[in-house]
Design a protein around this motif. Structure first.
Motif, short mmCIF file in Angstrom:
data_model
loop_
_atom_site.label_atom_id
_atom_site.label_comp_id
_atom_site.label_asym_id
_atom_site.label_seq_id
_atom_site.Cartn_x
_atom_site.Cartn_y
_atom_site.Cartn_z
N THR A 10 0.60 -1.01 -0.02
CA THR A 10 0.27 -0.23 0.32
C THR A 10 1.27 1.66 0.01
OG1 THR A 10 -1.91 0.82 0.85
CG2 THR A 10 -0.12 0.19 2.85
N ARG A 11 0.39 2.23 -0.49
CA ARG A 11 0.92 3.53 -0.12
C ARG A 11 0.21 4.43 0.36
NH1 ARG A 11 2.68 6.35 -5.74
NH2 ARG A 11 4.26 5.19 -6.32
N ASN A 12 -0.93 4.36 0.08
CA ASN A 12 -1.77 5.95 1.05
C ASN A 12 -2.73 4.76 2.04
OD1 ASN A 12 -0.52 8.16 0.35
ND2 ASN A 12 -2.10 7.88 -1.82
N SER A 14 -5.52 2.17 1.55
CA SER A 14 -6.96 1.68 1.16
C SER A 14 -6.69 0.53 0.84
CB SER A 14 -7.49 2.24 -0.11
OG SER A 14 -6.45 2.45 -0.99
N THR A 15 -5.56 -0.64 0.37
CA THR A 15 -5.25 -1.74 0.17
C THR A 15 -5.09 -2.19 1.69
OG1 THR A 15 -3.93 -1.37 -2.11
CG2 THR A 15 -3.91 -3.84 -0.70
N PRO A 56 -2.51 -1.93 -4.70
CA PRO A 56 -2.64 -1.15 -5.57
C PRO A 56 -1.91 -0.32 -6.86
CG PRO A 56 -1.12 -0.06 -3.96
CD PRO A 56 -1.13 -1.26 -3.61
N LEU A 57 -2.75 -0.50 -8.59
CA LEU A 57 -1.69 -0.37 -9.74
C LEU A 57 -1.55 1.59 -9.21
CD1 LEU A 57 -4.44 -2.01 -11.58
CD2 LEU A 57 -2.24 -3.13 -11.76
N TYR A 58 -0.31 1.69 -9.48
CA TYR A 58 -0.30 3.37 -9.59
C TYR A 58 0.24 3.50 -11.22
CZ TYR A 58 -1.21 4.56 -5.10
OH TYR A 58 -1.74 4.97 -3.92
N ASN A 59 -0.15 4.65 -11.46
CA ASN A 59 0.42 4.82 -13.15
C ASN A 59 0.37 3.45 -14.25
OD1 ASN A 59 0.64 7.50 -12.32
ND2 ASN A 59 2.80 6.72 -11.28
N GLY A 60 -0.45 2.51 -13.71
CA GLY A 60 0.20 1.67 -15.35
C GLY A 60 0.77 0.67 -14.57
N MET A 87 -6.03 -3.03 -6.50
CA MET A 87 -6.99 -1.89 -6.66
C MET A 87 -6.61 -0.49 -7.74
SD MET A 87 -7.85 -2.36 -3.20
CE MET A 87 -8.20 -0.75 -2.52
N PRO A 89 -9.99 1.37 -10.06
CA PRO A 89 -9.09 2.26 -10.76
C PRO A 89 -9.70 3.98 -10.40
CG PRO A 89 -10.93 1.91 -11.73
CD PRO A 89 -11.08 0.68 -11.15
N ARG A 90 -9.55 5.08 -10.43
CA ARG A 90 -10.08 6.54 -9.41
C ARG A 90 -11.30 6.83 -10.09
NH1 ARG A 90 -4.51 10.07 -10.78
NH2 ARG A 90 -5.06 11.20 -8.15
N GLN A 103 -4.67 -3.97 -16.32
CA GLN A 103 -3.10 -3.11 -16.32
C GLN A 103 -2.92 -4.48 -15.65
OE1 GLN A 103 -4.21 0.89 -14.06
NE2 GLN A 103 -3.49 1.95 -16.02
N ALA A 125 -9.21 4.22 -3.80
CA ALA A 125 -9.38 4.80 -3.11
C ALA A 125 -8.10 6.24 -2.88
CB ALA A 125 -9.91 5.09 -1.62
C1 LIG Z 1 -1.64 9.39 -8.89
C2 LIG Z 1 -2.60 7.89 -8.98
C3 LIG Z 1 -2.23 7.41 -9.91
C4 LIG Z 1 -2.54 6.22 -9.93
N1 LIG Z 1 -2.60 5.30 -11.54
C5 LIG Z 1 -3.43 4.12 -11.60
C6 LIG Z 1 -3.95 3.41 -12.43
O1 LIG Z 1 -2.66 3.65 -13.18
N2 LIG Z 1 -4.56 2.20 -12.86
C7 LIG Z 1 -5.44 2.16 -11.68
O2 LIG Z 1 -6.26 1.45 -11.87
N3 LIG Z 1 -5.48 3.06 -10.45
C8 LIG Z 1 -4.34 4.07 -10.49
N4 LIG Z 1 -4.82 4.49 -8.92
C9 LIG Z 1 -5.91 4.93 -8.35
C10 LIG Z 1 -4.89 3.59 -7.26
O3 LIG Z 1 -4.70 2.35 -7.32
C11 LIG Z 1 -5.49 4.11 -5.98
O4 LIG Z 1 -6.20 4.89 -5.11
C12 LIG Z 1 -5.29 3.03 -4.61
O5 LIG Z 1 -7.00 2.16 -3.62
C13 LIG Z 1 -4.27 2.91 -4.12
O6 LIG Z 1 -4.13 2.01 -2.73
P1 LIG Z 1 -3.42 2.51 -1.48
O7 LIG Z 1 -4.08 3.44 -0.36
O8 LIG Z 1 -3.22 1.46 -0.88
O9 LIG Z 1 -1.73 3.49 -2.05
C14 LIG Z 1 -3.79 6.14 -8.43
C15 LIG Z 1 -3.93 6.74 -8.04
C16 LIG Z 1 -2.92 7.92 -7.45
C17 LIG Z 1 -3.10 8.42 -6.42
#
Ligand SMILES: Cc1cc2nc3c(=O)[nH]c(=O)nc-3n(C[C@H](O)[C@H](O)[C@H](O)COP(=O)(O)O)c2cc1C
Length: 162
Positions: A10-12, A14-15, A56-60, A87, A89-90, A103, A125
């Motif tokens: 997790t980063r934030n 929610s996971t 979570p997914l971040y930036n693909g 986790m 999409p957004r 992804q 989230a």
């Molecule tokens: C900067 C940023 C980039 C993200 N990129 C993606 C993405 O590429 N694909 C996706 O499905 N979700 C994306 N998300 C949504 C995160 O996966 C989602 O917010 C997730 O719940 C974060 O998990 P965490 O709270 O455990 O870190 C992104 C969120 C952020 C803030």
């Protein structure tokens, strides 16, 4: 007793909340659950009947700790049932959901030896600090998935006992 290891990245946060909810549901069914941050799961992997890996997914991309866990424990995980979730999409559009799913699928192709029992995306989230604080997590879907995992683990344990 069936033991399920829930590993997460997790980063934030929610996971981790999703993992805690899954853990609570599984415990209610009498399963022993261990929750661990993916980066702290060291070899040899703990004895478990089933592993759940969520990140979570971040930036693909899927969180790197999830990739690292799969790489580090490849030999053990080849022999154990693994359930996976991501986790994202957004945004709540069919395209965004399909993209999150693809992804995650693409991330899993990096581990071609892995055949997960089940793969899910639960919706993302925003961090509580984010201005919009969108939350697409579908708790009913998460609960249904957790109960499915429970049935799978029972089947796996029964299979292992024969
Ligand atoms: C900067 C940023 C980039 C993200 N990129 C993606 C993405 O590429 N694909 C996706 O499905 N979700 C994306 N998300 C949504 C995160 O996966 C989602 O917010 C997730 O719940 C974060 O998990 P965490 O709270 O455990 O870190 C992104 C969120 C952020 C803030």
């Amino acid at each position: 007793m069936t033991v399920i290891l829930l590993a997460y990245a997790t980063r934030n946060g929610s996971t981790r909340e999703v993992v805690d909810a899954i853990a609570a549901m599984l415990r209610e069914t009498g399963v022993e659950v261990r929750v661990r941050a993916a980066r702290t799961v060291r070899a040899p992997i703990e004895e478990a009947d089933l592993i759940v890996l969520g990140a979570p997914l971040y930036n693909g991309r899927w969180h790197r700790d999830a990739h690292r866990l799969l790489k580090r424990h490849r030999d053990t995980l080849r022999r154990l049932p693994v359930a996976v979730f991501g986790m994202g999409p957004r945004r709540d559009t069919p395209e965004a959901w399909a993209q999150a799913r693809s992804q995650l699928n693409r991330a899993l192709t990096r581990h071609s030896w892995l055949t997960p029992l089940t793969v899910a995306v639960f919706g993302g989230a925003d961090s509580p600090k984010h201005r919009l604080h969108r939350d697409l997590r579908d708790w009913n879907a998460i609960e249904a998935w957790a109960l499915g995992i429970c049935r799978l683990s029972e089947r796996t344990a029964a299979h292992g006992a024969t």
